[in-house]
Design an enzyme around this catalytic site. Sequence first.
Site, PDB file in Angstrom:
ATOM      1  N   SER B 363      47.477 -29.132  21.861  1.00  0.00           N
ATOM      2  CA  SER B 363      48.445 -28.183  22.373  1.00  0.00           C
ATOM      3  C   SER B 363      49.546 -28.124  21.339  1.00  0.00           C
ATOM      4  O   SER B 363      50.168 -29.122  21.028  1.00  0.00           O
ATOM      5  CB  SER B 363      48.994 -28.664  23.711  1.00  0.00           C
ATOM      6  OG  SER B 363      50.082 -27.854  24.070  1.00  0.00           O
ATOM      7  N   ARG B 364      49.753 -26.931  20.769  1.00  0.00           N
ATOM      8  CA  ARG B 364      50.659 -26.860  19.633  1.00  0.00           C
ATOM      9  C   ARG B 364      52.126 -26.716  20.015  1.00  0.00           C
ATOM     10  O   ARG B 364      52.996 -26.981  19.223  1.00  0.00           O
ATOM     11  CB  ARG B 364      50.253 -25.701  18.720  1.00  0.00           C
ATOM     12  CG  ARG B 364      49.220 -26.146  17.707  1.00  0.00           C
ATOM     13  CD  ARG B 364      48.599 -24.979  17.011  1.00  0.00           C
ATOM     14  NE  ARG B 364      47.168 -24.981  17.246  1.00  0.00           N
ATOM     15  CZ  ARG B 364      46.386 -23.941  17.070  1.00  0.00           C
ATOM     16  NH1 ARG B 364      46.869 -22.819  16.673  1.00  0.00           N
ATOM     17  NH2 ARG B 364      45.102 -24.039  17.304  1.00  0.00           N
ATOM     18  N   VAL B 365      52.412 -26.250  21.227  1.00  0.00           N
ATOM     19  CA  VAL B 365      53.829 -26.091  21.571  1.00  0.00           C
ATOM     20  C   VAL B 365      54.245 -26.839  22.824  1.00  0.00           C
ATOM     21  O   VAL B 365      55.411 -27.092  23.037  1.00  0.00           O
ATOM     22  CB  VAL B 365      54.208 -24.598  21.737  1.00  0.00           C
ATOM     23  CG1 VAL B 365      54.158 -23.891  20.427  1.00  0.00           C
ATOM     24  CG2 VAL B 365      53.347 -23.925  22.770  1.00  0.00           C
TER      25      VAL B 365
END
Lengths: 71, 512
Positions: B363-365
């Site tokens: 999950s990048r954010v």
Amino acid sequence: MKKAVTATVTLAMEADKDTLAKIEKFVKKRGARKITYEIDENIIGGIIIQIGDVIFDGSLRSRLDNIKENV
Amino acid sequence: MINVKEIGKDIRDKVERIPNKRDERVCGRIVDSGDGIIHISGIHDAKYNELLEVKGGYRALTLNLQEDSVGAVLFSGEDKVRYGDIVYSTGETVQMPVGEELIGRIVDPLGEPLDGLAQIKTDQTRPVEFPAPSIMDRGKVNKPLQTGILAIDSMIPIGRGQRELIIGDRQTGKTAIAIDTILNQKGEDVICIYVSIGQKASSLAKIVQTLRNAGAMEYTCIVSSTADDAVPLQYIAPYSGCALAEYFMYQGKDVLIVYDDLSKHAVAYRTMSLLLKRPAGREAYPGDVFYLHSRLLERAAKLSAEKGGGSITALPIVETLAGDISAYIPTNVISITDGQIYLESELFNSGVRPAVNVGLSVSRVGGSAQRAAIRQISGQLRVNLAQYRELAIFMQFGSDLDSETQKTLSRGAKMTDTLKQRQYLNYTVKEMIILLTVAQSDLADKIPEKKMSAFNEGLLDYMHTNSTQLLEEIDPDQKLSEVVRSKILSVAEEYINCSVGGDSGQQAETEA
């Protein structure tokens, strides 16, 4: 693209002279040079004028259809 | 007594209120029809993506504007329209009715109800295709969207306004994760929209039933296009759902939208493109299939405070074939989204459910939106699990193990067990904190292997009945203090001491 030359006028019944003159004036104003008349009882009343790919639908049939759809 | 006069008046009023259609309309005629695609000659002012009206009340969408004809796709009546039929232009793009009235309803992508209930009375519409919020209109993702699934909320956290892909083979629980997430939004003030694209009607019926039974339809709208719907309906379904989501987002609300699934959406678009004779590219998808999904997912956003602070969180689902995430559509959507939850059939079949592959999921954010306490205790989780998996593979060679390795292995197995979670059983944040704290502590060594899941369930029950005060003390938005941590552990120890004895006692009873 708007090269409207021929107008097709559909009526429910034969029209009198006054009406025809009015139609002719209306159609000429919109750039049509030739007019062909059609009689179609299915439209019940009123008039449909087609000039090129623009259509003026003032027929009783379409009014009734519209009411049928919306009631 | 029925008052005839009054009824007559009512009808007259109603008829008078019906607006007359525009008298002047541009029209053309069908010169070619087949497979739901029509070509029309005339309509000199046709626009791209314009709604057309074919004689008989059928609707079509223009997709190809050519020199001497217009190519359009029919939403219905492909076997009813005839050569030479009149087609009117409407001057409008496709609109989706929007409003509070749609919550709790099942509608088709044009907003017509499918649940057999009353017509939807709303006078507001939004264009189905709409530009995404600009850079300046966007804010930072700072609020978590709790899925209620331990493995996801701890290691792959999702924030409100994020786009997180759920990807995996068929039958790996992709939809289950999305549905669990919707169920978990109860009381969270999040409006949910579930968009079904080319799904089996039977699967959708099951989902509707699940949502109804759980009372989740009170804040959910379903936009449905099933596998037998016309391809153009499947094509616009996600955009319609998004239009509805945008309506709520611009009112400052938080929305969760699930696109189930985008691989079928791509297939629907491919069908249309091939029938419209557009050149085919890789896997026969047209050249703009990337744009198809990027413009959709760009519309999911977190708005800045000046714009009301609303958000659309998108959970697109993509189905892979034989675990191949390097196929065309999966790679496209992976690169568009802010991370992915990768589900594996091997894990699923070996009983790890949800079958999340922690190594490949990211999950990048969402991390910045995670609750402080969860972030604190799940920081080491990923690394530890990776270590465990590496060791577990090594162990297969059957070499002798020292006690330290054995401990890592058993801890890892217990952690994996803790992350297993039954469907529709969502954990609250506090429950997650308890489970993670206990499973990562030395206490875990005292719990017999294979008993971890049962222990966790029992522990939570025990906590809810015996230590409600402690539950109140846990503050997910603060780092977990040493005091609270030790309190949790002491309650857990208490439970171990009484349950291990009690458990065996119970077993003896049943055996006797």
